[in-house]
Design a protein around this motif. Structure first.
Motif, PDB file in Angstrom:
ATOM      1  N   TYR A 176       0.849  -1.193   0.000  1.00  0.00           N
ATOM      2  CA  TYR A 176       0.000   0.000   0.000  1.00  0.00           C
ATOM      3  C   TYR A 176       0.880   1.238   0.000  1.00  0.00           C
ATOM      4  O   TYR A 176       2.001   1.222   0.508  1.00  0.00           O
ATOM      5  CB  TYR A 176      -0.873   0.047   1.256  1.00  0.00           C
ATOM      6  CG  TYR A 176      -1.989  -0.966   1.302  1.00  0.00           C
ATOM      7  CD1 TYR A 176      -3.286  -0.628   0.895  1.00  0.00           C
ATOM      8  CD2 TYR A 176      -1.765  -2.263   1.754  1.00  0.00           C
ATOM      9  CE1 TYR A 176      -4.317  -1.548   0.944  1.00  0.00           C
ATOM     10  CE2 TYR A 176      -2.791  -3.194   1.801  1.00  0.00           C
ATOM     11  CZ  TYR A 176      -4.065  -2.833   1.399  1.00  0.00           C
ATOM     12  OH  TYR A 176      -5.082  -3.758   1.448  1.00  0.00           O
ATOM     13  N   LEU A 177       0.336   2.329  -0.539  1.00  0.00           N
ATOM     14  CA  LEU A 177       1.001   3.621  -0.468  1.00  0.00           C
ATOM     15  C   LEU A 177       0.029   4.630   0.131  1.00  0.00           C
ATOM     16  O   LEU A 177      -1.110   4.760  -0.335  1.00  0.00           O
ATOM     17  CB  LEU A 177       1.439   4.089  -1.859  1.00  0.00           C
ATOM     18  CG  LEU A 177       2.057   5.489  -1.950  1.00  0.00           C
ATOM     19  CD1 LEU A 177       3.329   5.588  -1.118  1.00  0.00           C
ATOM     20  CD2 LEU A 177       2.344   5.862  -3.406  1.00  0.00           C
ATOM     21  N   VAL A 178       0.477   5.327   1.170  1.00  0.00           N
ATOM     22  CA  VAL A 178      -0.306   6.389   1.803  1.00  0.00           C
ATOM     23  C   VAL A 178       0.485   7.676   1.645  1.00  0.00           C
ATOM     24  O   VAL A 178       1.665   7.731   2.022  1.00  0.00           O
ATOM     25  CB  VAL A 178      -0.559   6.089   3.293  1.00  0.00           C
ATOM     26  CG1 VAL A 178      -1.418   7.189   3.912  1.00  0.00           C
ATOM     27  CG2 VAL A 178      -1.229   4.733   3.470  1.00  0.00           C
ATOM     28  N   VAL A 205      -3.725   3.275  -3.168  1.00  0.00           N
ATOM     29  CA  VAL A 205      -3.155   4.528  -2.661  1.00  0.00           C
ATOM     30  C   VAL A 205      -4.215   5.305  -1.892  1.00  0.00           C
ATOM     31  O   VAL A 205      -5.351   5.437  -2.348  1.00  0.00           O
ATOM     32  CB  VAL A 205      -2.617   5.417  -3.801  1.00  0.00           C
ATOM     33  CG1 VAL A 205      -1.918   6.646  -3.226  1.00  0.00           C
ATOM     34  CG2 VAL A 205      -1.666   4.647  -4.690  1.00  0.00           C
ATOM     35  N   VAL A 206      -3.821   5.803  -0.731  1.00  0.00           N
ATOM     36  CA  VAL A 206      -4.685   6.661   0.077  1.00  0.00           C
ATOM     37  C   VAL A 206      -4.033   8.034   0.183  1.00  0.00           C
ATOM     38  O   VAL A 206      -2.873   8.144   0.584  1.00  0.00           O
ATOM     39  CB  VAL A 206      -4.905   6.082   1.493  1.00  0.00           C
ATOM     40  CG1 VAL A 206      -5.737   7.047   2.348  1.00  0.00           C
ATOM     41  CG2 VAL A 206      -5.578   4.722   1.422  1.00  0.00           C
ATOM     42  N   PHE A 207      -4.766   9.067  -0.202  1.00  0.00           N
ATOM     43  CA  PHE A 207      -4.336  10.451  -0.012  1.00  0.00           C
ATOM     44  C   PHE A 207      -5.048  10.995   1.216  1.00  0.00           C
ATOM     45  O   PHE A 207      -6.270  10.850   1.338  1.00  0.00           O
ATOM     46  CB  PHE A 207      -4.706  11.313  -1.226  1.00  0.00           C
ATOM     47  CG  PHE A 207      -3.912  11.017  -2.466  1.00  0.00           C
ATOM     48  CD1 PHE A 207      -2.901  11.868  -2.870  1.00  0.00           C
ATOM     49  CD2 PHE A 207      -4.190   9.896  -3.234  1.00  0.00           C
ATOM     50  CE1 PHE A 207      -2.164  11.609  -4.024  1.00  0.00           C
ATOM     51  CE2 PHE A 207      -3.470   9.623  -4.383  1.00  0.00           C
ATOM     52  CZ  PHE A 207      -2.449  10.477  -4.790  1.00  0.00           C
ATOM     53  N   PHE A 208      -4.295  11.626   2.117  1.00  0.00           N
ATOM     54  CA  PHE A 208      -4.916  12.101   3.345  1.00  0.00           C
ATOM     55  C   PHE A 208      -4.441  13.496   3.711  1.00  0.00           C
ATOM     56  O   PHE A 208      -3.329  13.907   3.387  1.00  0.00           O
ATOM     57  CB  PHE A 208      -4.619  11.151   4.519  1.00  0.00           C
ATOM     58  CG  PHE A 208      -3.208  11.277   5.050  1.00  0.00           C
ATOM     59  CD1 PHE A 208      -2.933  12.067   6.166  1.00  0.00           C
ATOM     60  CD2 PHE A 208      -2.157  10.616   4.438  1.00  0.00           C
ATOM     61  CE1 PHE A 208      -1.635  12.183   6.666  1.00  0.00           C
ATOM     62  CE2 PHE A 208      -0.857  10.732   4.920  1.00  0.00           C
ATOM     63  CZ  PHE A 208      -0.601  11.519   6.046  1.00  0.00           C
ATOM     64  N   VAL A 256      -9.635  11.727   4.785  1.00  0.00           N
ATOM     65  CA  VAL A 256      -9.165  10.955   3.636  1.00  0.00           C
ATOM     66  C   VAL A 256      -9.625  11.693   2.377  1.00  0.00           C
ATOM     67  O   VAL A 256     -10.827  11.878   2.174  1.00  0.00           O
ATOM     68  CB  VAL A 256      -9.698   9.517   3.663  1.00  0.00           C
ATOM     69  CG1 VAL A 256      -9.379   8.805   2.355  1.00  0.00           C
ATOM     70  CG2 VAL A 256      -9.103   8.745   4.837  1.00  0.00           C
ATOM     71  N   ASP A 257      -8.680  12.104   1.553  1.00  0.00           N
ATOM     72  CA  ASP A 257      -9.004  12.885   0.361  1.00  0.00           C
ATOM     73  C   ASP A 257      -9.307  12.017  -0.851  1.00  0.00           C
ATOM     74  O   ASP A 257     -10.074  12.415  -1.729  1.00  0.00           O
ATOM     75  CB  ASP A 257      -7.850  13.833   0.040  1.00  0.00           C
ATOM     76  CG  ASP A 257      -7.618  14.838   1.157  1.00  0.00           C
ATOM     77  OD1 ASP A 257      -8.385  15.807   1.244  1.00  0.00           O
ATOM     78  OD2 ASP A 257      -6.682  14.633   1.947  1.00  0.00           O
ATOM     79  N   ALA A 258      -8.696  10.838  -0.906  1.00  0.00           N
ATOM     80  CA  ALA A 258      -8.949   9.930  -2.028  1.00  0.00           C
ATOM     81  C   ALA A 258      -8.453   8.538  -1.689  1.00  0.00           C
ATOM     82  O   ALA A 258      -7.457   8.373  -0.988  1.00  0.00           O
ATOM     83  CB  ALA A 258      -8.267  10.428  -3.298  1.00  0.00           C
ATOM     84  N   GLU A 259      -9.169   7.543  -2.199  1.00  0.00           N
ATOM     85  CA  GLU A 259      -8.738   6.148  -2.163  1.00  0.00           C
ATOM     86  C   GLU A 259      -8.784   5.652  -3.601  1.00  0.00           C
ATOM     87  O   GLU A 259      -9.848   5.561  -4.198  1.00  0.00           O
ATOM     88  CB  GLU A 259      -9.651   5.304  -1.273  1.00  0.00           C
ATOM     89  CG  GLU A 259      -9.590   5.659   0.195  1.00  0.00           C
ATOM     90  CD  GLU A 259     -10.484   4.766   1.040  1.00  0.00           C
ATOM     91  OE1 GLU A 259     -10.264   3.537   1.029  1.00  0.00           O
ATOM     92  OE2 GLU A 259     -11.412   5.289   1.682  1.00  0.00           O
ATOM     93  N   ILE A 311      -4.524  12.397 -10.378  1.00  0.00           N
ATOM     94  CA  ILE A 311      -5.350  12.198  -9.186  1.00  0.00           C
ATOM     95  C   ILE A 311      -5.525  13.513  -8.438  1.00  0.00           C
ATOM     96  O   ILE A 311      -6.640  13.909  -8.080  1.00  0.00           O
ATOM     97  CB  ILE A 311      -4.726  11.143  -8.245  1.00  0.00           C
ATOM     98  CG1 ILE A 311      -4.693   9.765  -8.912  1.00  0.00           C
ATOM     99  CG2 ILE A 311      -5.522  11.062  -6.934  1.00  0.00           C
ATOM    100  CD1 ILE A 311      -3.844   8.751  -8.166  1.00  0.00           C
ATOM    101  N   VAL A 312      -4.420  14.197  -8.196  1.00  0.00           N
ATOM    102  CA  VAL A 312      -4.441  15.435  -7.417  1.00  0.00           C
ATOM    103  C   VAL A 312      -5.280  16.512  -8.101  1.00  0.00           C
ATOM    104  O   VAL A 312      -5.913  17.339  -7.431  1.00  0.00           O
ATOM    105  CB  VAL A 312      -2.995  15.922  -7.168  1.00  0.00           C
ATOM    106  CG1 VAL A 312      -2.969  17.334  -6.612  1.00  0.00           C
ATOM    107  CG2 VAL A 312      -2.282  14.968  -6.208  1.00  0.00           C
TER     108      VAL A 312
END
Length: 242
Positions: free
Chosen positions: A40-42, A80-83, A87-90, A105-106
């Motif tokens: 996983y990538l966070v 990938v989880v953006f936080f 949580v901004d995106a999964e 994504i961003v």
């Protein structure tokens, strides 16, 4: 044998071939050749991270994690989880579509908030449990500072110690910054008083993470994983290796 062959990487993601090869060297060095594991990538999406998105540091990390994952997992994708505050995106990154993926994504995300680890940790835990996997997982957790809720992050890490998840924290920024004092403490939480096994590591990638060599980065990403695997197998958290 790697989960995804060199020829497949050459075909689907030729730009990642050198990363794939470098990751393979580190895995062999640390006795992890042939291991199957989820990856996983966070990534931190707080306001102070803006320069690292702009200069390509986050994309570079994502590419390196993909190169590592290709040895451990055969689906060619990394969740990938953006936080930030929440949580901004999964989503995921894939071998076949990795170039410029972080920027795309961003572009669809909103305001960059503050830094809150525990909701991102919860998202990873839920994803892992929903997958019904019995394989161990390596969670690469990138941030440029400590969380706004330190107690919640510690609680989640300690509870997650009973799951087959190893959290490898990586810091972007000035290594001498007091922002990272919390992560050092998190890395050193006592066993077994606080958690059943040591399920986390931490290292700095400095103010320009792209300057860390591929070999060095991979050694740091997987360096503590073998010791955790031994402890987790001894506790029945991870099944014995076949």
């Amino acid at each position: 044998m790697a989960a995804i062959s060199l020829s497949k990487v050459e075909e689907t993601a030729p730009a990642l071939v050198s990363l794939y090869k470098s990751a393979g060297v580190s895995l062999t060095k640390h006795g992890l050749e042939g291991l199957r594991a989820a990856v996983y990538l966070v990534v931190d999406y707080s306001g102070s991270m803006k320069p690292y998105y702009k200069d390509g540091s986050v994309q570079a990390l994502a590419d390196r994690v993909l190169g590592l994952s290709a040895h451990l997992d055969d689906d060619g994708r990394v969740p990938v989880v953006f936080f930030s505050t929440d949580v901004d995106a999964e989503t995921d990154i894939a071998l076949a579509d990795h170039q410029g993926r972080i920027e795309r994504i961003v572009a669809g995300l909103g305001h960059m908030g503050k830094t809150s680890y525990h909701l991102a940790m919860d998202a990873v835990i839920d994803h892992y449990l929903d997958s019904s996997s019995r394989e161990p997982a390596l969670v690469v957790f990138q941030t440029d500072g400590g969380p706004i809720n330190k107690l919640a992050a510690e609680r989640y890490l300690c509870k997650a110690a009973r799951l087959p998840l190893f959290w490898q924290f990586i810091g972007f920024g000035d290594p001498s910054s007091r922002q990272f004092e919390y992560l050092r403490k998190l890395d050193e939480l006592s066993v077994p008083d606080k958690r059943v096994v040591d399920n986390a590591g931490f290292f700095h990638a400095g103010q320009d993470p792209r300057k860390v060599s591929d070999a060095d980065l991979y050694d740091r990403l997987v360096g503590e994983f073998p010791k955790w695997l031994v402890a987790a197998r001894a506790q029945g958290i991870v099944p014995p290796r076949a």
